[in-house]
Write an enzyme that holds these catalytic residues in place. Structure first.
Site, short mmCIF file in Angstrom:
data_model
loop_
_atom_site.label_atom_id
_atom_site.label_comp_id
_atom_site.label_asym_id
_atom_site.label_seq_id
_atom_site.Cartn_x
_atom_site.Cartn_y
_atom_site.Cartn_z
N ARG A 57 0.84 -1.20 0.00
CA ARG A 57 0.00 0.00 0.00
C ARG A 57 0.87 1.25 0.00
NH1 ARG A 57 -4.84 -1.19 4.40
NH2 ARG A 57 -5.72 -3.03 3.38
N ASP A 59 1.24 5.50 0.23
CA ASP A 59 0.60 6.64 0.88
C ASP A 59 0.09 7.64 -0.15
OD1 ASP A 59 1.30 5.57 3.34
OD2 ASP A 59 3.13 6.76 3.52
N ARG A 212 10.26 7.03 3.24
CA ARG A 212 10.32 8.50 3.27
C ARG A 212 11.09 9.01 4.49
NH1 ARG A 212 4.28 9.98 3.06
NH2 ARG A 212 5.12 12.09 3.35
#
Length: 268
Positions: A57, A59, A212
């Site tokens: 998944r 973001d 990230r």
């Protein structure tokens, strides 16, 4: 009562998308998501409800060039020509989503659980020159970066570790945070006429915002704000406040998934 489908195989789609206008991959009520658009397209094409499984998944704002999704299919659906499925889905899907490949897989295959590894690339444009064609998929960091030092610091992360320091704090509560980073590199390349610092990372799986946060942490090292050894201290702390900032979503691209050889057969 709705009749249960007798599924005899699995359809696997290799897909890409520009993440700017999506609230992430996973379906969310009232939000535009990649899964929501795909489910709508597949339900229109197959004329039945579907439930998708994805390899990872992403973001909100994160892009993909080679994400994989899977869904069980019936014997009649297995007999469809791949070219028909490809054209049908391409006609229904919006222009920020692309079907890049269609495959057969055995019954019970899962794009998520059968994946051996996932890979991401994080792109940074360093310096005062504003990104042009790469604006939508790079982090413009108005500072020079030492990519060699960043690469040195990143090697601390290779192997199986508790990556709680690099995970969004609210998503790590009462959940396992151990992951295995198989390889990570930092270097320079030129894309769309502009030099970029790129962080390439492959692992068995990733935590929420993990890549990230790694990018934001390594950027602090590359700017000279921290020494390379600091990354090891961050990892050992198992505390999100010990790490650097979470880098902007638009710099991150999901670039690939590895599966056992021979498991996916091109759908012709």
């Amino acid at each position: 009562m709705e009749q249960e489908l007798e599924c005899t195989g699995t359809m696997v789609l290799r897909v890409g998308y520009r993440g700017a206008e999506f609230s992430g991959f996973a379906a969310q009520p009232g939000q535009r998501t990649v899964a929501g658009e795909f489910e709508r397209a597949l339900e229109t094409f197959l004329r039945r409800p579907v439930e998708l499984t994805c390899a990872g998944r992403t973001d909100a704002g994160v892009h993909a060039v080679s994400q994989y999704v899977s869904l069980p299919i019936t014997q009649d659906e297995k007999s469809l020509r791949g070219s028909r499925v490809f054209r049908g889905l391409t006609a229904i899907l919006p222009d920020d989503i692309s079907v890049r490949g269609i495959y057969h897989a055995p019954e019970g295959f899962s794009a998520r659980f059968d994946a051996l590894s996932r890979s991401y690339r994080y792109r940074i444009v360093a310096g005062e020159e504003r990104p042009v064609l790469g604006w939508d998929h790079t982090w413009w960091l108005r500072s020079e970066l030492d990519d060699a030092v960043m690469h040195e610091a990143a090697q601390t992360l290779v192997g199986e570790h508790d990556f709680k320091s690099f995970c969004k704090a609210s998503s790590a509560i009462d959940k396992p945070t151990h992951r295995c980073v198989q390889r990570i590199s930092v270097g320079r390349t030129e894309e769309l006429g502009q030099e970029q610092v790129v962080i390439d990372i492959t692992g068995n799986a990733f935590l929420h915002s993990m890549v990230r946060t790694i990018a934001g942490t390594l950027a602090m090292v590359g700017r000279g704000q921290r020494e390379p050894g600091w990354v090891a201290d961050v990892l050992a702390a198992c505390d999100r406040t010990a790490a650097g900032p979470c880098a902007p979503a638009k710099g991150l691209t999901f670039v690939g998934v590895d599966y056992p050889e021979g498991l996916l057969e091109p759908w012709k």
